[in-house]
Design a protein around this motif. Structure first.
Motif, PDB file in Angstrom:
ATOM      1  N   VAL A   1      63.165  46.097  46.666  1.00 17.46           N
ATOM      2  CA  VAL A   1      62.576  44.767  46.551  1.00 17.46           C
ATOM      3  C   VAL A   1      63.654  43.738  46.229  1.00 17.46           C
ATOM      4  O   VAL A   1      64.497  43.951  45.349  1.00 17.46           O
ATOM      5  N   ASN A   2      63.627  42.640  46.958  1.00 19.00           N
ATOM      6  CA  ASN A   2      64.532  41.527  46.695  1.00 19.00           C
ATOM      7  C   ASN A   2      63.874  40.594  45.675  1.00 19.00           C
ATOM      8  O   ASN A   2      62.854  39.971  45.965  1.00 19.00           O
ATOM      9  N   VAL A   3      64.423  40.540  44.475  1.00 17.19           N
ATOM     10  CA  VAL A   3      63.914  39.628  43.444  1.00 17.19           C
ATOM     11  C   VAL A   3      64.689  38.326  43.598  1.00 17.19           C
ATOM     12  O   VAL A   3      65.882  38.276  43.313  1.00 17.19           O
ATOM     13  N   SER A   4      64.038  37.305  44.080  1.00 11.58           N
ATOM     14  CA  SER A   4      64.673  36.064  44.520  1.00 11.58           C
ATOM     15  C   SER A   4      65.706  35.531  43.550  1.00 11.58           C
ATOM     16  O   SER A   4      65.426  35.299  42.373  1.00 11.58           O
ATOM     17  N   ARG A   5      66.931  35.392  44.074  1.00 13.75           N
ATOM     18  CA  ARG A   5      68.074  34.803  43.367  1.00 13.75           C
ATOM     19  C   ARG A   5      68.513  35.582  42.127  1.00 13.75           C
ATOM     20  O   ARG A   5      69.337  35.112  41.359  1.00 13.75           O
ATOM     21  N   ARG A   6      67.973  36.784  41.942  1.00 12.10           N
ATOM     22  CA  ARG A   6      68.314  37.555  40.747  1.00 12.10           C
ATOM     23  C   ARG A   6      68.931  38.908  41.070  1.00 12.10           C
ATOM     24  O   ARG A   6      69.917  39.308  40.444  1.00 12.10           O
ATOM     25  N   GLY A   7      68.381  39.635  42.047  1.00 16.43           N
ATOM     26  CA  GLY A   7      68.934  40.942  42.350  1.00 16.43           C
ATOM     27  C   GLY A   7      67.963  41.796  43.139  1.00 16.43           C
ATOM     28  O   GLY A   7      67.103  41.272  43.862  1.00 16.43           O
ATOM     29  N   PHE A   8      68.102  43.118  43.001  1.00 14.54           N
ATOM     30  CA  PHE A   8      67.272  44.061  43.752  1.00 14.54           C
ATOM     31  C   PHE A   8      66.714  45.128  42.822  1.00 14.54           C
ATOM     32  O   PHE A   8      67.294  45.428  41.777  1.00 14.54           O
ATOM     33  N   MET A   9      65.589  45.696  43.256  1.00 13.90           N
ATOM     34  CA  MET A   9      64.951  46.754  42.482  1.00 13.90           C
ATOM     35  C   MET A   9      64.508  47.857  43.445  1.00 13.90           C
ATOM     36  O   MET A   9      63.890  47.579  44.469  1.00 13.90           O
ATOM     37  N   LEU A  10      64.851  49.096  43.110  1.00 10.45           N
ATOM     38  CA  LEU A  10      64.342  50.242  43.853  1.00 10.45           C
ATOM     39  C   LEU A  10      62.989  50.605  43.261  1.00 10.45           C
ATOM     40  O   LEU A  10      62.919  51.116  42.143  1.00 10.45           O
TER      41      LEU A  10
END
Length: 233
Positions: A219-228
Motif C-alpha cells: 500500500v502506498n501511504v500518500s507522501r509518507r511511505g509504503f506498507m506491506l
C-alpha cells in the motif's frame, strides 16, 4: 511489541508534553517526561532508557547541547530531535550530533510511533540483541533470509539484490508503515529524489512478484511511505 521500551521525552510545552507522553503510553511505551534539560539530566543519571526524544528549544539549554551531555552519561542512548525550526542547517546539525531521526513540529503522533518502532527495531537488530530471523512468512510466500530467495508454495522466484532487501524490510515491518526515508536510507543508503524514483519502480516489481496471493498488497501511504499489508485469514 514484546518488550516495554523505556523512553525519556524532554519537552517544555505542557500541552504537547502531556499529549505525547499519554499517547506513547497508550501505545505500550514506558514514558518519563522531563520539562527541561536539568530534569532530563537527573532522570538520565538515575534511569536506563532505550530512546530519548528531545525538543530542540528548551528554556535552560538547547536540545543539541543536552544531547551531548546525555551522551556523556550514556553514549549508547539513541535520540530523536523534535523542533519547530525547519532550517536545513539545524537538521544537518542534529544528524551530525548523532541523532537517529529528526521530526518537525507540529508532530503527527501516529508517525512518531511508527518512527520509534522502526528505529528501536533496527537498533536492537543491529546490536544483535535479537536472534536472526531465518525466514519471513508472507501469506503463501516465504522469504528465506539464508539463501536470499523468495518462494511461492515451494517454487523459487528470482529477485535482484535491491528487490530482496526492500522486501525484507517490508516483511520485517508487515502491516506497519515504512517511511520513504527509512526505506531509502536502509536499502539505498541515501535519501534523495533519484532513489525515490527508483523505489517506485522496485515497488512495482515486488507487487508483480507477490501478485499470486490476493491476501497481499503493498500500500502506498500518500507522501509518507509504503506498507506491506497481509490480510489475516
Amino acid at each position: 511489541m514484546d518488550k516495554m521500551y523505556k523512553l525519556i521525552l524532554v519537552e517544555d510545552d505542557n500541552s504537547l508534553g502531556y499529549l505525547l507522553s499519554e499517547y506513547l503510553g497508550m501505545k505500550g511505551f514506558n514514558v518519563t517526561w522531563a520539562k527541561d534539560a536539568s530534569e532530563a539530566m537527573l532522570k538520565t543519571k538515575t534511569n536506563v532508557f532505550d530512546l530519548a526524544i528531545l525538543d530542540v528549544m528548551l528554556p535552560d539549554m538547547d536540545g543539541f547541547e543536552l544531547s551531548q551531555k546525555i551522551k556523556a552519561i550514556n553514549a549508547e542512548l539513541p535520540f530523536i530531535f523534535l523542533t519547530a525550526r525547519s532550517l536545513k542547517i539545524d537538521v544537518l546539525k542534529g544528524f551530525s550530533l548523532g541523532a537517529v531521526d529528526y521530526l518537525k513540529k507540529p508532530i503527527d503522533e501516529e508517525e512518531l510511533v511508527v518512527r520509534i518502532n522502526a528505529l528501536l527495531s533496527r537498533l536492537v537488530s543491529d546490536a544483535g540483541h535479537e536472534d536472526q530471523v531465518s525466514q519471513y512468512e508472507i501469506g503463501d510466500y516465504v522469504l528465506n533470509m539464508d539463501n536470499f530467495e523468495l518462494n511461492y508454495k515451494g517454487k523459487p522466484i528470482k529477485l535482484t539484490g535491491k528487490e530482496f532487501d526492500l522486501l525484507a524490510l517490508l516483511a520485517k515491518n508487515k502491516n506497519q508503515l515504512c517511511t520513504h526515508k527509512e526505506i531509502l536510507t536502509t536499502v539505498w543508503d541515501k535519501n534523495d529524489y533519484f532513489n525515490k524514483k527508483s523505489l517506485n519502480v522496485f515497488i512495482s516489481h515486488l507487487r508483480k512478484h507477490l501478485g499470486q496471493d490476493p491476501k497481499l498488497s503493498i500500500v502506498n501511504v500518500s507522501r509518507r511511505g509504503f506498507m506491506l499489508r497481509v490480510e489475516e485469514t
